[in-house]
Design an enzyme around this catalytic site. Structure first.
Site, PDB file in Angstrom:
ATOM      1  N   TYR A  79       0.904  -1.105  -0.057  1.00  0.00           N
ATOM      2  CA  TYR A  79       0.088   0.072   0.039  1.00  0.00           C
ATOM      3  C   TYR A  79       0.897   1.341  -0.053  1.00  0.00           C
ATOM      4  O   TYR A  79       0.840   2.398   0.925  1.00  0.00           O
ATOM      5  CB  TYR A  79      -0.886  -0.037   1.366  1.00  0.00           C
ATOM      6  CG  TYR A  79      -2.237   0.910   0.832  1.00  0.00           C
ATOM      7  CD1 TYR A  79      -3.284   0.423   0.189  1.00  0.00           C
ATOM      8  CD2 TYR A  79      -2.296   1.912   1.713  1.00  0.00           C
ATOM      9  CE1 TYR A  79      -4.450   1.135  -0.019  1.00  0.00           C
ATOM     10  CE2 TYR A  79      -3.361   2.839   1.388  1.00  0.00           C
ATOM     11  CZ  TYR A  79      -4.642   2.189   0.662  1.00  0.00           C
ATOM     12  OH  TYR A  79      -5.677   3.406   0.559  1.00  0.00           O
ATOM     13  N   SER A 131       3.269   3.987  -2.643  1.00  0.00           N
ATOM     14  CA  SER A 131       3.010   4.944  -3.773  1.00  0.00           C
ATOM     15  C   SER A 131       2.071   4.541  -5.103  1.00  0.00           C
ATOM     16  O   SER A 131       1.180   5.211  -5.024  1.00  0.00           O
ATOM     17  CB  SER A 131       4.456   5.494  -4.258  1.00  0.00           C
ATOM     18  OG  SER A 131       4.124   6.382  -5.364  1.00  0.00           O
ATOM     19  N   GLU A 190      13.035  -5.006  -5.376  1.00  0.00           N
ATOM     20  CA  GLU A 190      13.839  -5.741  -4.664  1.00  0.00           C
ATOM     21  C   GLU A 190      13.228  -6.703  -3.560  1.00  0.00           C
ATOM     22  O   GLU A 190      13.720  -7.898  -3.224  1.00  0.00           O
ATOM     23  CB  GLU A 190      15.141  -5.099  -3.917  1.00  0.00           C
ATOM     24  CG  GLU A 190      14.697  -4.140  -2.968  1.00  0.00           C
ATOM     25  CD  GLU A 190      14.140  -2.822  -3.692  1.00  0.00           C
ATOM     26  OE1 GLU A 190      14.078  -1.880  -2.695  1.00  0.00           O
ATOM     27  OE2 GLU A 190      13.839  -2.614  -4.651  1.00  0.00           O
ATOM     28  N   HIS A 205       5.653  -3.002 -13.025  1.00  0.00           N
ATOM     29  CA  HIS A 205       6.875  -2.560 -13.703  1.00  0.00           C
ATOM     30  C   HIS A 205       7.446  -4.100 -14.094  1.00  0.00           C
ATOM     31  O   HIS A 205       7.253  -5.060 -13.270  1.00  0.00           O
ATOM     32  CB  HIS A 205       7.903  -1.847 -12.590  1.00  0.00           C
ATOM     33  CG  HIS A 205       9.182  -1.750 -13.373  1.00  0.00           C
ATOM     34  ND1 HIS A 205       9.552  -1.503 -14.477  1.00  0.00           N
ATOM     35  CD2 HIS A 205      10.601  -1.856 -12.624  1.00  0.00           C
ATOM     36  CE1 HIS A 205      10.871  -1.224 -14.588  1.00  0.00           C
ATOM     37  NE2 HIS A 205      11.645  -1.532 -13.484  1.00  0.00           N
ATOM     38  N   GLY A 209       1.954   7.479  -7.914  1.00  0.00           N
ATOM     39  CA  GLY A 209       0.767   7.018  -7.451  1.00  0.00           C
ATOM     40  C   GLY A 209      -0.131   8.380  -6.875  1.00  0.00           C
ATOM     41  O   GLY A 209      -1.425   8.216  -7.021  1.00  0.00           O
ATOM     42  N   ASP A 261      12.518   1.950 -19.070  1.00  0.00           N
ATOM     43  CA  ASP A 261      12.411   2.556 -18.016  1.00  0.00           C
ATOM     44  C   ASP A 261      13.720   2.937 -17.220  1.00  0.00           C
ATOM     45  O   ASP A 261      14.106   3.652 -16.716  1.00  0.00           O
ATOM     46  CB  ASP A 261      11.280   1.800 -17.185  1.00  0.00           C
ATOM     47  CG  ASP A 261      11.130   2.338 -15.846  1.00  0.00           C
ATOM     48  OD1 ASP A 261      10.410   3.359 -15.883  1.00  0.00           O
ATOM     49  OD2 ASP A 261      11.465   1.881 -14.847  1.00  0.00           O
ATOM     50  N   SER A 271      14.464  33.523 -22.884  1.00  0.00           N
ATOM     51  CA  SER A 271      14.941  34.498 -23.745  1.00  0.00           C
ATOM     52  C   SER A 271      15.691  33.985 -24.815  1.00  0.00           C
ATOM     53  O   SER A 271      16.257  32.961 -24.864  1.00  0.00           O
ATOM     54  CB  SER A 271      15.887  35.430 -22.757  1.00  0.00           C
ATOM     55  OG  SER A 271      17.017  34.872 -22.570  1.00  0.00           O
TER      56      SER A 271
END
Length: 334
Positions: free
Chosen positions: A26, A28, A85, A109, A135, A192, A253
């Site tokens: 539970y 991000s 990990e 992921h 998240g 990624d 600029s």
């Protein structure tokens, strides 16, 4: 390479009706997936470690966290939102024993699937929905009625319904409102990691430090060096975010634009590009993954030493002081 993009009209959120989704972790991403799916009418259970801040947060949000094994036993779709990990250990000890054919294992992921750290059994579908944002943004955009673009990938489709499941999951978190881009575990993982190492984290961090150190060594005040090399980076990134490189150049600029066009290539040289290619080769070959896995197994000695080295870098010291002067910044210190 053309990319297929799906929207809400292409997804059937009703596919999840009568099914249960487990969110493992539970943090991000996990808190956003769990709440968005629940608000979309999906039955959601959460797994988190008792006694942790995230366990309490899940309780505060109206969930009653269970063990990873219980979540796997109860759910049709098991979504891994744990750190890369931590996933292999949790999978081997708590998920695999309860994972039955016909269930779907979901990831945000592709690291552990792509590099073979998690190998699901025959009969289990394997999919990925990777929101292209943190998240908190995934949650806040959903609440506003919008969404964050997502990537969808199917690694294993034993049931014939893996993509339907993925599209329903993506729609349930708001991805179908913005767009769901089709990819593969390999492409998502490799690009990624490359983006993080070469541009977004590694590249930018070293560029900022090098610029700051160059000005500081030349005798300029550290406060001024900080503003020019770090603080104002947000202004440029925001312009990138809104309209790309062209909009950034339009907005700054003429002097800044000329300096960009003529001096930028002297910083990012052909040697830099060769090193980028080398880093990409290390990612694709699995060399980086092996290195990171061994680093974790050894207790992260290199990671911890490098982190400690930069923690009190002069850039960080002056930054802590100056951020306290800017009340509009929600300053964070780790």
């Amino acid at each position: 390479m053309a990319v297929t993009i799906y929207y809400d009209k292409d997804a059937d959120l009703g596919f999840l009706k009568g099914k249960k989704v487990a969110i493992l972790g539970y943090g991000s991403q996990g808190h956003a997936h769990a709440q968005n799916l629940r608000d979309s009418g999906v039955s959601v259970i959460v797994s988190e470690l008792p006694g942790t801040a995230n366990y309490q947060l899940a309780c505060d949000h109206g969930f009653k966290p269970v063990t990873a094994t219980e979540a796997t036993e109860q759910a049709d779709l098991i979504v891994m939102t744990l750190p890369d990990e931590a996933q292999p250990h949790v999978y081997k000890n708590f998920i695999a024993p309860a994972l039955k054919p016909g269930k779907t294992l979901g990831f945000t992921h592709g690291f552990n699937i792509h590099f073979g750290q998690i190998v699901p059994p025959e009969g289990v579908d394997v999919i990925m929905i990777a929101p292209k944002g943190p998240g908190h943004l995934l949650r806040s955009e959903y609440v506003k009625g919008g969404g964050v673009p997502c990537l969808i990938a199917v690694e294993k489709d034993y049931t014939g319904n893996a993509k339907k499941m993925g599209l329903a999951w993506a729609a349930g978190i708001g991805g179908g409102r913005a767009g769901i881009l089709e990819t593969t575990f390999a492409i998502e993982t490799e690009t990624d990691l490359f983006g993080e190492q070469v541009v977004l984290c590694g590249g930018v961090t070293e560029l900022v430090k090098a610029g700051f150190e160059t000005l500081l060594e030349a005798g300029y005040p550290p406060e001024i060096c900080f503003f020019e090399c770090m603080h104002e980076l947000k202004l440029i990134v925001d312009l990138f975010y809104q309209g790309g490189i062209n909009y950034m150049r339009y907005s700054v600029s003429n002097t800044a634009e000329y300096g960009d066009l003529t001096r930028g290539p002297r910083i990012i040289t052909q040697e830099t590009r060769k090193e980028m290619k080398k880093i990409l080769d290390e990612i694709v070959s699995g060399q980086f993954a092996r290195e990171w896995l061994l680093e974790n197994q050894a207790g992260r000695p290199v990671f911890n030493a490098l982190y400690k080295k930069d923690y009190n870098h002069p850039l960080e010291v002056v930054g802590r002081k100056l951020r306290r002067m800017m009340k509009w910044i929600d300053a964070k210190e780790v």
